[in-house]
Design a protein around this motif. Sequence first.
Motif: not given
Length: 386
Positions: A97-118
């Motif tokens: 209805r308000n066109a919003t999304l909420q994310f919890h920016l967690r570091i997980t094993p699936d995205n750890r390499s991306t976080w390390d780069h960022l």
Amino acid sequence: MTRPPRAARHLVIALWALIGLWAGSAWSQSPVVAASDTPAPRVVQLHGQLEADRILEVHVDGLTAWSLKPGHAPWRLVPYLDGRALAGLYPIAVDLRNATLQFHLRITPDNRSTWDHLLSPLTFGRPVRFSVGLEQQDPFETRFTLEGGQAVLTVLNPRWMALAAFVVLMFAGAFCALAVRTPLLMERVVCAQGLPALRFSLAKVQLALWFFVVFGAFLVIWLATGNFDTINSAIVATLGISAGTAVGDAYIKSARPLATQPPTEPIPMPGWVLGRFFGELVSDGEGYSIYRFQMLAWTVALVVVFLADVYDDLDMPSFGPELLYLLGLSSGTFVAHRMPEVLRDHARADSVAPPSPAAGPWPDSSAAAPPVPHAAPAASPWGRTS
């Protein structure tokens, strides 16, 4: 029945052909016109702090219309930072209805390499291009581009970094005060004249250096990534080797206590002169020694590699077994060569007038000259009074 002229028949056929072509063209273009009426989704607003382990709310124009199409599931959207998808980081809340999304920016094993780069190299914050989209597809259009610099990824939170720096500086200040005022980094030796003296201990300096390096790196990695499970087996082995070197050195020196007489005055603390500090680390009673020099060189080299790896990758480095064997061999050589040094100290101590067997390890205090009246006994840094 008369037939129409041939020209009239050809005209009718041509008209029907034009009508068919026009109808087919209109039918084929009708979906394109309908699709162009629906605007493409676009990220237009962020609420919250763009930082690891934080909640971020994203407003996407056209999200509701986009979700009505087959295969478009808003619950499968993930954040994109600098064109890299944070894999598996799906919304924790969706409000069409308000066109919003909420994310919890967690570091997980699936995205750890991306976080390390960022998150590397270390800094307080850096501008990034932020968007959302389905995994392995092009992300949505966004107003948060690198050129605009409106989305800033927080790498090190200034408030928490200030608190961590205060803790490290507090321990470092206390350590430096003890090192300057007490023999915290020194050992007791016997000089050529047979008198006790203090000199800097290579084993103690190595142990102190590795402690502060690992302690500081642990706090920095935790502040940047929120991960406190960063101590690996290689780091434990490195600390164990440095601690074992200090323990082995202390054991060799305690195998036979020095039987010198206690000094009439406290042993003077040597000054913290840089030349003397490094000179005593790489030398023994006979002069400069190669085994001390190579142990100090390998320790400094591994500390530099350690700090560079933490700065670039925000992770404790994993030293291979060969490198740990080399460090252990260097420390073992140092401990093995400490035995001749201790034997030389005992020989120098024995050259002084030895105490009588009946008096114990120290001369009888009754045989000494009477003290000056009203003179307080001087305190020795080794727990005895002169």
